[in-house]
Design an enzyme around this catalytic site. Structure first.
Site, PDB file in Angstrom:
ATOM      1  CE1 TYR A  94       0.690   1.549   4.291  1.00 19.96           C
ATOM      2  CE2 TYR A  94       0.616  -0.827   4.579  1.00 19.96           C
ATOM      3  CZ  TYR A  94       0.958   0.428   5.051  1.00 19.96           C
ATOM      4  OH  TYR A  94       1.565   0.565   6.272  1.00 19.96           O
ATOM      5  CB  CYS A  95       1.169   4.298  -1.650  1.00 25.73           C
ATOM      6  SG  CYS A  95      -0.299   4.608  -2.677  1.00 25.73           S
ATOM      7  CG  PHE A  96      -1.141   9.053   2.133  1.00 23.88           C
ATOM      8  CD1 PHE A  96      -1.005   8.876   3.500  1.00 23.88           C
ATOM      9  CD2 PHE A  96      -1.991  10.042   1.674  1.00 23.88           C
ATOM     10  CE1 PHE A  96      -1.703   9.679   4.406  1.00 23.88           C
ATOM     11  CE2 PHE A  96      -2.691  10.850   2.563  1.00 23.88           C
ATOM     12  CZ  PHE A  96      -2.544  10.675   3.926  1.00 23.88           C
ATOM     13  CE1 TYR A 123      -0.609   4.795   8.615  1.00 27.76           C
ATOM     14  CE2 TYR A 123      -1.409   6.965   7.958  1.00 27.76           C
ATOM     15  CZ  TYR A 123      -0.954   6.105   8.922  1.00 27.76           C
ATOM     16  OH  TYR A 123      -0.833   6.547  10.223  1.00 27.76           O
TER      17      TYR A 123
END
Length: 367
Positions: A94-96, A123
């Site tokens: 995952y990223c932000f 996130y």
């Protein structure tokens, strides 16, 4: 390829391995327990791309990102992601926000022959889920607060129960002037995330209530979430009792034996440095309560402490520490707790020693 997921409950309850591809500076401000940071861009690269985005727009920023992460750098990062995927075939990345960065990592992994799923929403969505889960849990499940004098073993009661929220454990602090550990506390977001996952787990297991240790708003540098703290001030108290001798022995183990072991583990090659840091930790704790203790009492306890430290350094014997611990309980902690209890008597629903308290709380959780 396994499908991308937004089943945050399963991710946290089953401790599913996750790879966070945000920049290290983002990761350091807040992450989830056990997650591994393998960034798409390091901090300086992210900063350059962010500046480019502000001045020239998304397309230019994406182009700059590809220019910064290419060739050998790109190969190294793909190798790191591939190693994580191989070690954690059931995991996710995952990223932000679950957007461009995680999709690009997925694409580059796919080009390397690895299909690996991502967390939809990233996130930000998982963090929102945990905040909501904690708030729901503390409103849906009644709270019970374990209180008692210093050294009665409140933390041991918390550890014995499956429906407890371990504020001190997640804050990595014992909640007193001597409560610091040899290693730093987590940041506020990490503290809240770990607390929320524990609440989610207790809810999932079907407990009828939650148990917490009586704490102030601050546990070291970590702040108990406001709504949780408000509800704690209204909850019934279960008062834990133990003998003075047992309390001194327990504090000796926590503050002296265990803390010396923590500093020794950090400096295995230099026992003298470890002991100096340990001694500084103890004397610093006493210094922090000088005003409330009074200068004369503080100096007397310091003299006892310094003698005990000298004996411990010379022979390894820790028994002399019992004198200053007993004085600290008699002159500082016990009067403070007696004053605090005077305003809480009407909330006390049960009193007893450790086994009786654990049995009472286990029975209460099944109602």
């Amino acid at each position: 390829m396994r499908a991308n997921t937004d089943d945050f409950r399963r991710l946290f309850l089953q401790s599913v391995p996750m790879m966070d591809v945000r920049a290290p500076v983002e990761f350091s401000k807040g992450a989830f327990p056990g997650v591994v940071n393998q960034p798409l861009m390091i901090d300086t690269e992210r900063q350059q791309v962010g500046t480019c985005y502000k001045h020239s727009g998304q397309d230019a920023a994406i182009a700059l990102g590809h220019k910064l992460v290419h060739g050998e750098i790109k190969e190294q990062r793909i190798a790191a992601w591939s190693a994580f995927a191989a070690a954690n075939p059931e995991g996710y990345l995952y990223c932000f926000r679950g957007g461009l960065r995680s999709q690009l990592v997925q694409q580059w992994l796919a080009e390397a022959g690895i299909e690996y799923p991502r967390v939809v929403g990233g996130y930000k969505a998982m963090r929102r889920f945990l905040i909501d889960s904690l708030e729901k849990a503390v409103h849906d499940l009644p709270l019970n607060i374990v209180a008692g004098l210093t050294g009665t073993g409140k933390t041991e009661v918390i550890a014995a129960l499956g429906n407890s929220l371990d504020l001190e454990g997640h804050a990595h602090h014992r909640g007193s002037s001597f409560g610091r550990h040899a290693t730093p506390q987590p940041n506020q977001v990490d503290f809240e995330n770990a607390l929320a996952i524990e609440a989610l787990d207790a809810t999932e297991k079907g407990f009828a209530d939650l148990v917490l240790e009586d704490e102030g708003r601050m546990v070291g540098s970590c702040t108990v979430p406001l709504e949780l703290f408000r509800l704690m001030q209204q909850a019934p108290l279960i008062w834990l009792e133990d003998s003075f001798v047992n309390r001194v022995t327990r504090i000796l183990g926590d503050y002296v034996v265990d803390m010396h072991a923590e500093f020794s583990a950090l400096h295995p090659e230099n026992p003298e440095t470890a002991f100096d840091l340990f001694a500084e930790h103890l004397t610093g704790g006493l210094l922090r309560i000088r005003k409330r203790l009074g200068g004369e009492k503080q100096q007397a306890l310091l003299a006892c402490m310094e003698y005990a430290l000298a004996e411990q350094r010379r022979s390894g014997d820790v028994d002399a520490h019992r004198d200053w611990i007993a004085g600290l309980l008699t002159d500082y902690y016990d009067p403070m707790y007696a004053y605090q209890r005077s305003g809480k008597d009407e909330r006390v629903v049960f009193s007893g020693e450790q086994q009786a308290v654990v049995e009472y709380l286990e029975e209460r959780s099944r109602r």
